[in-house]
Scaffold this motif. Structure first.
Motif, mmCIF file in Angstrom:
data_model
loop_
_atom_site.group_PDB
_atom_site.id
_atom_site.type_symbol
_atom_site.label_atom_id
_atom_site.label_comp_id
_atom_site.label_asym_id
_atom_site.label_seq_id
_atom_site.Cartn_x
_atom_site.Cartn_y
_atom_site.Cartn_z
ATOM 1 N N UNK A 11 -4.849 -10.534 4.216
ATOM 2 C CA UNK A 11 -4.636 -9.160 3.749
ATOM 3 C C UNK A 11 -3.578 -9.127 2.648
ATOM 4 N N UNK A 12 -2.471 -9.813 2.887
ATOM 5 C CA UNK A 12 -1.375 -9.816 1.907
ATOM 6 C C UNK A 12 -1.789 -10.526 0.622
ATOM 7 N N UNK A 13 -2.626 -11.558 0.752
ATOM 8 C CA UNK A 13 -3.099 -12.272 -0.441
ATOM 9 C C UNK A 13 -3.910 -11.370 -1.355
ATOM 10 N N UNK A 14 -4.502 -10.341 -0.764
ATOM 11 C CA UNK A 14 -5.261 -9.362 -1.554
ATOM 12 C C UNK A 14 -4.376 -8.242 -2.098
ATOM 13 N N UNK A 18 0.431 -3.782 5.215
ATOM 14 C CA UNK A 18 0.033 -3.689 6.614
ATOM 15 C C UNK A 18 1.259 -3.412 7.462
ATOM 16 N N UNK A 19 1.011 -3.115 8.728
ATOM 17 C CA UNK A 19 2.082 -2.959 9.712
ATOM 18 C C UNK A 19 1.821 -3.935 10.849
ATOM 19 N N UNK A 20 2.839 -4.722 11.183
ATOM 20 C CA UNK A 20 2.776 -5.588 12.349
ATOM 21 C C UNK A 20 3.437 -4.840 13.497
ATOM 22 N N UNK A 98 7.982 -2.406 18.169
ATOM 23 C CA UNK A 98 8.600 -2.542 16.846
ATOM 24 C C UNK A 98 7.514 -2.470 15.785
ATOM 25 N N UNK A 99 7.694 -1.578 14.815
ATOM 26 C CA UNK A 99 6.753 -1.385 13.723
ATOM 27 C C UNK A 99 7.351 -2.027 12.465
ATOM 28 N N UNK A 100 6.752 -3.126 12.006
ATOM 29 C CA UNK A 100 7.244 -3.821 10.815
ATOM 30 C C UNK A 100 6.335 -3.524 9.628
ATOM 31 N N UNK A 101 6.873 -2.803 8.657
ATOM 32 C CA UNK A 101 6.122 -2.572 7.432
ATOM 33 C C UNK A 101 6.218 -3.818 6.553
ATOM 34 N N UNK A 102 5.052 -4.293 6.073
ATOM 35 C CA UNK A 102 5.021 -5.497 5.240
ATOM 36 C C UNK A 102 4.293 -5.173 3.946
ATOM 37 N N UNK A 103 5.019 -5.275 2.870
ATOM 38 C CA UNK A 103 4.482 -4.979 1.545
ATOM 39 C C UNK A 103 3.485 -6.053 1.125
ATOM 40 N N UNK A 104 2.430 -5.648 0.442
ATOM 41 C CA UNK A 104 1.405 -6.587 -0.009
ATOM 42 C C UNK A 104 1.906 -7.592 -1.022
ATOM 43 N N UNK A 105 3.090 -7.366 -1.593
ATOM 44 C CA UNK A 105 3.649 -8.298 -2.574
ATOM 45 C C UNK A 105 4.710 -9.204 -1.961
#
Length: 341
Positions: A11-14, A18-20, A98-105
């Protein structure tokens, strides 16, 4: 777990965010304990589970808001016996999610994903560590003794964070959540017959790494055992020329006959294997024990065998016996890790 991090990397490679979503603490009769995870994509779809029921449903809705706000945080949930979840669970207890926001970059996190994925190919204890001192500015890393820490600075007291179960702990001035990622130890299954073919998929699903060994190629190949990390064709008289059995390993002996079982037993008794289970009737075991004593093995040596193999559930079919053996392996592993009821 591996598939979850592979999907996150994809997902991040695209370039997508996302949220973990992770359960980092739990008590009472909660759906899943600490360590349960799921990911929520930008379109609201999910992968993984934190136990289903009310918590998972609410968490998936909250994760969509996290994606909008682009900020990480934790949230406690209290469940009462009267809470009936749409997804089919009635639970009492507390959980912290725990909600971890992860930026696509976030290329650094993609590298952490790579390291986590590769850890599954090493037979070594490893842990995922998350620095939650500041929940909005988290850091995640992976630790093992041979590889050290990657993704963050080494915590001041790593021993507090390398337990056999998920923990939250403060060390130095930082607060961490840690959970085991890979548990060392391989299950060597000798004999690729009907019971082994039922057993390997079950225990692989339980995070046991399996290697199947047989002297017939048609009973030791990846088409029959797609869940095994390896299949080996070799002579039962000389197994230690092809494998090395360590103290953390498990041995399951279920070959096609008495002589093959006996050949394997003689050799594995000379190793430090943590568990040696032997399938067979009481009469068969008695016969083999006499032969082993004639070879110089002692009663103390023979006490190492779990035999007849498996927990007592009146199993008869190969599938039932496989469940019985899986249950025993779970119990032995749990006892080794110091788990308590």
């Amino acid at each position: 777990m591996r598939e979850l991090f592979e999907e996150m990397k994809r997902i991040l490679s695209n370039g997508e965010e996302l949220v973990l979503v992770s359960v980092i603490a739990g008590s009472g009769s909660t759906p899943r304990g600490a360590g349960a995870r799921m990911i929520v994509r930008s379109d609201g779809t999910t992968m993984g589970t934190i136990g289903g029921g009310a918590v998972e449903y609410q968490a998936s809705l909250m994760a969509v808001d996290v994606l909008k706000e682009k900020s990480s945080y934790s949230k406690g949930f209290r469940l009462s016996k009267g809470d009936v979840a749409d997804l089919g669970m009635i639970c009492g207890g507390d959980v912290v999610v725990y909600f971890q926001y992860i930026n696509g970059k976030n290329s650094d996190f993609m590298e952490v994903c790579d390291r986590i994925i590769s850890a599954f190919d090493r037979d070594e204890d490893s842990w995922i560590l998350t620095d939650i001192t500041d929940e909005t500015a988290w850091a995640m890393g992976i630790y093992s003794k041979s590889q050290g820490i990657y993704g963050m600075e080494l915590p001041e007291n790593i021993e507090e964070l390398t337990k056999t179960k998920a923990v939250q702990a403060e060390t130095g001035s930082r607060k961490y959540y840690s959970e085991p990622l890979v548990r060392a130890g391989t299950v060597y299954v000798f004999g690729g017959g009907h019971v082994a073919q039922e057993l390997v998929p079950v225990i692989s699903h339980l995070d046991f790494k399996c290697v199947v060994y047989d002297d017939r190629e048609q009973f030791a190949n990846s088409s029959i055992f797609p869940d095994a990390v390896d299949t080996i064709v070799g002579d039962f008289n000389d197994i230690l020329s092809k494998i090395t059995i360590e103290e953390q390993d498990y041995v399951v002996i279920m070959t096609r006959g008495h002589e093959c079982d006996y050949d394997v037993q003689k050799q594995v008794l000379k190793t430090d294997a943590h568990y040696i289970g032997v399938m067979g009737s009481k009469m068969k075991i008695k016969t083999l024990s006499v032969k082993l004593k004639e070879d110089g093995f002692t009663d103390k040596d023979l006490e190492r065998f779990y035999t007849p193999i498996g927990i007592s559930i009146l199993a008869e079919t190969p599938a039932e016996i496989a469940i019985s053996v899986a249950g025993e392996l779970i119990r032995v592993r749990a006892e080794r890790e110091g788990r308590r009821k």
